[in-house]
Design a protein around this motif. Sequence first.
Motif, PDB file in Angstrom:
ATOM      1  N   UNK A 169       0.829  -1.208   0.000  1.00 36.69           N
ATOM      2  CA  UNK A 169       0.000   0.000   0.000  1.00 36.69           C
ATOM      3  C   UNK A 169       0.866   1.263   0.000  1.00 36.69           C
ATOM      4  N   UNK A 170       0.273   2.380  -0.366  1.00 37.00           N
ATOM      5  CA  UNK A 170       1.012   3.645  -0.410  1.00 37.00           C
ATOM      6  C   UNK A 170       1.648   3.988   0.932  1.00 37.00           C
ATOM      7  N   UNK A 192       1.922   2.782   5.079  1.00 35.92           N
ATOM      8  CA  UNK A 192       2.875   3.319   6.033  1.00 35.92           C
ATOM      9  C   UNK A 192       3.723   2.298   6.756  1.00 35.92           C
ATOM     10  N   UNK A 193       3.563   1.038   6.452  1.00 34.49           N
ATOM     11  CA  UNK A 193       4.374   0.013   7.119  1.00 34.49           C
ATOM     12  C   UNK A 193       5.841   0.146   6.696  1.00 34.49           C
ATOM     13  N   UNK A 223       1.115   0.836   9.328  1.00 31.01           N
ATOM     14  CA  UNK A 223       1.970   1.450  10.334  1.00 31.01           C
ATOM     15  C   UNK A 223       2.905   0.511  11.069  1.00 31.01           C
ATOM     16  N   UNK A 224       2.847  -0.769  10.786  1.00 29.33           N
ATOM     17  CA  UNK A 224       3.714  -1.728  11.480  1.00 29.33           C
ATOM     18  C   UNK A 224       5.172  -1.535  11.055  1.00 29.33           C
ATOM     19  N   UNK A 267       1.878  -3.388  14.819  1.00 28.90           N
ATOM     20  CA  UNK A 267       2.556  -2.668  15.882  1.00 28.90           C
ATOM     21  C   UNK A 267       4.019  -2.386  15.607  1.00 28.90           C
ATOM     22  N   UNK A 268       4.638  -1.748  16.610  1.00 25.02           N
ATOM     23  CA  UNK A 268       6.039  -1.325  16.522  1.00 25.02           C
ATOM     24  C   UNK A 268       6.773  -1.783  17.784  1.00 25.02           C
ATOM     25  N   UNK A 269       7.686  -2.739  17.690  1.00 28.13           N
ATOM     26  CA  UNK A 269       7.955  -3.547  16.507  1.00 28.13           C
ATOM     27  C   UNK A 269       6.784  -4.504  16.252  1.00 28.13           C
ATOM     28  N   UNK A 270       6.652  -4.983  15.052  1.00 25.28           N
ATOM     29  CA  UNK A 270       5.502  -5.809  14.685  1.00 25.28           C
ATOM     30  C   UNK A 270       5.511  -7.143  15.421  1.00 25.28           C
ATOM     31  N   UNK A 271       4.362  -7.498  15.961  1.00 25.59           N
ATOM     32  CA  UNK A 271       4.171  -8.772  16.650  1.00 25.59           C
ATOM     33  C   UNK A 271       2.963  -9.487  16.034  1.00 25.59           C
TER      34      UNK A 271
END
Length: 80
Positions: free
Chosen positions: A21-22, A41-42, A59-60, A74-78
């Motif tokens: 995605x963009x 935004x990932x 956003x991840x 999430x940040x960091x991705x889980x």
Amino acid sequence: MHVNYGVGMTRTHVGAFSTVAPGATICGDVWIGERVFIGAGAVVKNLVSVGDGATIAAGAVVVADVPDGVTVRGVPARVA
Ligand SMILES: CC(C)(COP(=O)(O)OP(=O)(O)OC[C@H]1O[C@@H](n2cnc3c(N)ncnc32)[C@H](O)[C@@H]1OP(=O)(O)O)[C@@H](O)C(=O)NCCC(=O)NCCS
């Protein structure tokens, strides 16, 4: 084949029927499997692999390999 993307990528493999995605940022040696969805935004870090059918939330920030069919967020991705 049939890849939709809205981001510039370098040295990145994206498998068939995947979507980036963009606003996503994917730089370096990243392997993205088939039928993957990467949300807006990932960020996917260098040297990470994303398995077939995985979903990366918007956003991840992905800092480790993602197994086939798994959703991470999430940040960091889980794992969701
Ligand atoms: C990850 C995603 C696929 C999950 O969708 P879903 O299964 O319908 O998830 P839900 O909306 O039911 O939310 C489930 C949980 O995940 C959380 N969540 C949803 N999206 C999230 C995200 N992007 N980052 C972090 N957490 C998220 C919700 O807050 C909820 O948490 P809770 O269980 O603690 O209440 C979706 O939220 C997503 O990020 N889609 C990408 C959208 C996008 O980028 N589209 C491209 C536009 S061009």
